[in-house]
Design an enzyme around this catalytic site. Structure first.
Site, PDB file in Angstrom:
ATOM      1  N   THR A  86       0.868  -1.185   0.000  1.00 23.76           N
ATOM      2  CA  THR A  86       0.000   0.000   0.000  1.00 23.76           C
ATOM      3  C   THR A  86       0.908   1.239   0.000  1.00 23.76           C
ATOM      4  O   THR A  86       0.987   1.968   0.981  1.00 23.76           O
ATOM      5  CB  THR A  86      -0.920   0.027   1.253  1.00 23.76           C
ATOM      6  OG1 THR A  86      -0.121  -0.210   2.431  1.00 23.76           O
ATOM      7  CG2 THR A  86      -1.991  -1.027   1.177  1.00 23.76           C
ATOM      8  N   GLU A 154      11.085  -5.328  10.075  1.00 30.00           N
ATOM      9  CA  GLU A 154      12.059  -6.017   9.225  1.00 30.00           C
ATOM     10  C   GLU A 154      13.360  -6.150  10.004  1.00 30.00           C
ATOM     11  O   GLU A 154      13.713  -5.275  10.793  1.00 30.00           O
ATOM     12  CB  GLU A 154      12.289  -5.221   7.942  1.00 30.00           C
ATOM     13  CG  GLU A 154      11.098  -5.288   7.011  1.00 30.00           C
ATOM     14  CD  GLU A 154      11.242  -4.384   5.800  1.00 30.00           C
ATOM     15  OE1 GLU A 154      12.367  -3.993   5.459  1.00 30.00           O
ATOM     16  OE2 GLU A 154      10.209  -4.062   5.199  1.00 30.00           O
ATOM     17  N   PHE A 251      13.537   3.732  20.279  1.00 27.54           N
ATOM     18  CA  PHE A 251      13.274   4.795  19.294  1.00 27.54           C
ATOM     19  C   PHE A 251      13.738   6.165  19.790  1.00 27.54           C
ATOM     20  O   PHE A 251      13.164   7.184  19.454  1.00 27.54           O
ATOM     21  CB  PHE A 251      11.793   4.804  18.875  1.00 27.54           C
ATOM     22  CG  PHE A 251      11.515   3.729  17.880  1.00 27.54           C
ATOM     23  CD1 PHE A 251      11.421   2.404  18.279  1.00 27.54           C
ATOM     24  CD2 PHE A 251      11.420   4.007  16.537  1.00 27.54           C
ATOM     25  CE1 PHE A 251      11.228   1.386  17.378  1.00 27.54           C
ATOM     26  CE2 PHE A 251      11.224   3.000  15.610  1.00 27.54           C
ATOM     27  CZ  PHE A 251      11.126   1.690  16.039  1.00 27.54           C
ATOM     28  N   CYS A 262       7.658   1.894   5.701  1.00 29.56           N
ATOM     29  CA  CYS A 262       6.434   2.145   6.467  1.00 29.56           C
ATOM     30  C   CYS A 262       6.286   3.568   6.998  1.00 29.56           C
ATOM     31  O   CYS A 262       5.325   4.255   6.645  1.00 29.56           O
ATOM     32  CB  CYS A 262       6.329   1.143   7.614  1.00 29.56           C
ATOM     33  SG  CYS A 262       6.083  -0.547   7.023  1.00 29.56           S
TER      34      CYS A 262
HETATM   35  P1  NAD Z   1       6.038  -5.904  -0.489  1.00 25.84           P
HETATM   36  O1  NAD Z   1       6.081  -4.927  -1.583  1.00 25.84           O
HETATM   37  O2  NAD Z   1       7.311  -6.511   0.023  1.00 25.84           O
HETATM   38  O3  NAD Z   1       5.092  -7.122  -0.893  1.00 25.84           O
HETATM   39  C1  NAD Z   1       3.834  -6.979  -1.494  1.00 25.84           C
HETATM   40  C2  NAD Z   1       3.654  -8.128  -2.481  1.00 25.84           C
HETATM   41  O4  NAD Z   1       2.295  -8.151  -2.927  1.00 25.84           O
HETATM   42  C3  NAD Z   1       4.522  -8.015  -3.726  1.00 25.84           C
HETATM   43  O5  NAD Z   1       5.314  -9.188  -3.843  1.00 25.84           O
HETATM   44  C4  NAD Z   1       3.505  -7.918  -4.879  1.00 25.84           C
HETATM   45  O6  NAD Z   1       3.939  -8.560  -6.060  1.00 25.84           O
HETATM   46  C5  NAD Z   1       2.306  -8.604  -4.281  1.00 25.84           C
HETATM   47  N1  NAD Z   1       1.006  -8.291  -4.892  1.00 25.84           N
HETATM   48  C6  NAD Z   1       0.497  -7.074  -5.203  1.00 25.84           C
HETATM   49  N2  NAD Z   1      -0.747  -7.211  -5.733  1.00 25.84           N
HETATM   50  C7  NAD Z   1      -1.015  -8.541  -5.739  1.00 25.84           C
HETATM   51  C8  NAD Z   1      -2.154  -9.314  -6.143  1.00 25.84           C
HETATM   52  N3  NAD Z   1      -3.256  -8.742  -6.631  1.00 25.84           N
HETATM   53  N4  NAD Z   1      -2.083 -10.659  -6.023  1.00 25.84           N
HETATM   54  C9  NAD Z   1      -0.982 -11.245  -5.527  1.00 25.84           C
HETATM   55  N5  NAD Z   1       0.109 -10.568  -5.111  1.00 25.84           N
HETATM   56  C10 NAD Z   1       0.090  -9.231  -5.216  1.00 25.84           C
HETATM   57  O7  NAD Z   1       5.265  -5.177   0.710  1.00 25.84           O
HETATM   58  P2  NAD Z   1       5.441  -5.418   2.291  1.00 25.84           P
HETATM   59  O8  NAD Z   1       6.608  -4.671   2.804  1.00 25.84           O
HETATM   60  O9  NAD Z   1       5.306  -6.870   2.573  1.00 25.84           O
HETATM   61  O10 NAD Z   1       4.142  -4.658   2.825  1.00 25.84           O
HETATM   62  C11 NAD Z   1       2.842  -5.183   2.635  1.00 25.84           C
HETATM   63  C12 NAD Z   1       1.891  -4.408   3.519  1.00 25.84           C
HETATM   64  O11 NAD Z   1       2.222  -4.613   4.900  1.00 25.84           O
HETATM   65  C13 NAD Z   1       1.917  -2.901   3.322  1.00 25.84           C
HETATM   66  O12 NAD Z   1       0.634  -2.390   3.498  1.00 25.84           O
HETATM   67  C14 NAD Z   1       2.821  -2.416   4.440  1.00 25.84           C
HETATM   68  O13 NAD Z   1       2.546  -1.094   4.821  1.00 25.84           O
HETATM   69  C15 NAD Z   1       2.455  -3.379   5.548  1.00 25.84           C
HETATM   70  N6  NAD Z   1       3.496  -3.576   6.554  1.00 25.84           N
HETATM   71  C16 NAD Z   1       4.809  -3.701   6.163  1.00 25.84           C
HETATM   72  C17 NAD Z   1       5.785  -3.922   7.134  1.00 25.84           C
HETATM   73  C18 NAD Z   1       7.233  -4.045   6.742  1.00 25.84           C
HETATM   74  O14 NAD Z   1       8.082  -3.981   7.633  1.00 25.84           O
HETATM   75  N7  NAD Z   1       7.554  -4.230   5.462  1.00 25.84           N
HETATM   76  C19 NAD Z   1       5.421  -4.028   8.488  1.00 25.84           C
HETATM   77  C20 NAD Z   1       4.085  -3.917   8.835  1.00 25.84           C
HETATM   78  C21 NAD Z   1       3.133  -3.687   7.856  1.00 25.84           C
END
Ligand code: NAD
Length: 438
Positions: A86, A154, A251, A262
């Site tokens: 997102t 992460e 923090f 994020c």
């Molecule tokens: P990311 O970009 O690593 O992974 C998202 C994945 O979703 C990608 O591999 C993409 O190809 C896939 N995708 C997109 N549309 C799709 C669909 N229609 N069908 C199947 N796969 C699809 O993102 P992330 O870092 O894992 O973050 C995901 C969510 O979690 C975000 O909203 C983020 O804010 C939240 N979040 C992230 C973290 C973090 O530390 N990265 C921590 C907490 C929350």
């Protein structure tokens, strides 16, 4: 429980692997074919401590599988998690929900009645309502939509997932609550606090948590600036306030500003939500400004450490990922710094223990070294940008010998002036007295 995880990125893959480890049967789905092919061949798409072993163990037990086809995992799932990205929408900072809604329309075609759809992605208040509306529009009526925001960090993602400070579940009906209770039962048994709230409250809780942490970081960064002006040490101030239980020590590390996938986007999205609701959020707005300025100002610290001139200088940068123990380069503080160094005529040699492959996609005009000493060779200054453990134990004598100029700019306060001085290095930390900038 049979679980489908849509989106196999940092959150989806870790969550999927951990759910499988709890004993559930999990299908992780992604439309990035290379990612799924890689995972099916045992190759991790991200660098996260412990992930490869966890994925392999659960794949071998037959509890974790990967698919490019949504129907594969969704059609017999009891719970479908949405963990797609997102990102901030270009131009206005709203959370871009294109991937979420696309996933919902796709899953609507194959979902069974009675399934619980859960957003794990960070989504603005009201997204669950919209998901419900879309499902109905697509002819799916008998599903529950819940919010279960993810708080993992992460670099420590597996430990965070398995030993969370809390689990937040926003549900509007008993079925969603029961299914999520069952999914998280192993953690429930471990006495992890599970907070059941309304769906909108859960959605907002995630943004409030990230915004608060961002405020804490920007607060200590501003105190660091004050320390530099009045000859105080921010490390001691942080410890002095952090030992107060009401404040807490985390923090409160002054540095080059927060980055990552994020905080920057989530603070912006919270501001957009607040704007739409007609409610000002001055603290968060200011935090965003403070952080943007901070990241942009780091180049000045390097410049002043080098006597005010960067043109023709060679700068060694240690650490490119937005924080240690990850290869994630999204919004990393290294990006504006390195770009500004190059713009001002410096050459950059950089080293990161794991993020080089990702960094190569971001920087086309820097040299990548194979270790810290190689990066330092012939440089006028060494700049520590990301506090990887291996940068905490550098042989400063060897670094000093490799460097052409004897300047250490420590944006993470890993060293102190005295130990740098003993190696013959001029030390420029963050918020550590008047000398920090001289
Ligand atoms: P990311 O970009 O690593 O992974 C998202 C994945 O979703 C990608 O591999 C993409 O190809 C896939 N995708 C997109 N549309 C799709 C669909 N229609 N069908 C199947 N796969 C699809 O993102 P992330 O870092 O894992 O973050 C995901 C969510 O979690 C975000 O909203 C983020 O804010 C939240 N979040 C992230 C973290 C973090 O530390 N990265 C921590 C907490 C929350």
């Amino acid at each position: 429980m049979r679980i489908a995880m849509i989106g196999t990125g940092y959150v989806g893959l870790v969550s999927g692997a951990c759910f499988a480890d709890f004993g559930h049967s999990v299908c992780c789905i992604d439309k990035d074919e290379a990612k799924i092919d890689g995972l099916n061949a045992g190759k991790m798409p991200i660098w996260e401590p412990g992930l490869e072993a966890l994925v392999k163990a659960n794949a071998e037990r037959g509890r974790l599988r990967f698919s490019k086809e949504l129907a594969d995992g969704v059609s017999d799932a009891e719970a479908v998690f949405i963990a797609v990205g997102t990102p901030a929408r270009r131009g206005d900072g709203h959370a871009d929900l294109t991937f979420v809604f696309q996933a919902v329309r796709e899953l609507a075609k194959v979902i069974r009645p009675g399934t619980v759809v859960v957003t794990k992605s960070t989504v603005p208040v009201g997204t669950g309502d919209e998901i419900e509306r879309i499902l109905r529009e697509e002819g799916v009526n008998d599903v529950s939509v819940a919010s279960n925001p993810e708080f993992l960090r992460e670099g420590a993602a597996i430990a965070d997932f398995k030993h969370p400070d809390r689990i937040v579940v926003g549900a509007e009906d008993d079925r969603a609550q029961e299914v999520l209770k069952e999914i998280y039962r192993p953690l429930f048994l471990n006495r992890a606090p599970i907070l059941f709230t309304g769906r909108r409250t859960a959605e907002l809780t995630k943004y409030a948590a990230n915004a608060f942490l961002a405020v804490k970081i920007s607060f200590i960064n501003e105190i660091a600036n004050l320390c530099e002006a009045v000859d105080a040490d921010v490390q001691d101030v942080a410890r002095g306030i952090g030992l107060d239980n009401r404040i807490g020590p985390k923090f409160l590390h002054a540095g080059p500003g927060y980055g990552g996938s994020c905080f920057p986007k989530d603070t912006l999205a919270l501001l957009q939500t607040a704007d739409s609701a007609g409610v000002d959020q001055r603290i968060v707005r200011t935090t965003v400004e403070v952080n943007d300025e901070r990241k942009a100002s780091m180049v000045e610290r390097v410049s002043s450490a080098l006597g005010g001139e960067l043109s023709g200088k060679r700068v060694a940068v240690l650490g490119l990922a937005f924080k240690p123990n990850t290869d994630d380069m999204r919004d990393a503080p290294s990006i504006p710094l390195v770009n500004a160094l190059i713009e001002r005529g410096a050459e950059v040699s950089a080293f990161d223990p794991v993020a080089t492959e990702q960094a190569e996609k971001v920087f086309s005009n820097i040299e990548f070294a194979s270790d810290a000493y190689q990066a330092a060779a012939g440089a006028d200054a060494l700049v520590i940008v990301t506090e990887w453990d291996e940068f905490r134990a550098l042989d400063l004598d060897k670094i000093a010998q490799s460097l052409r100029g004897k300047v250490l700019v420590d944006l993470r306060n890993v060293y102190d002036r005295q130990e740098a001085a003993e190696a013959g290095l001029a030390y420029f930390g963050i918020g550590r007295g008047k000398l920090a900038l001289s």
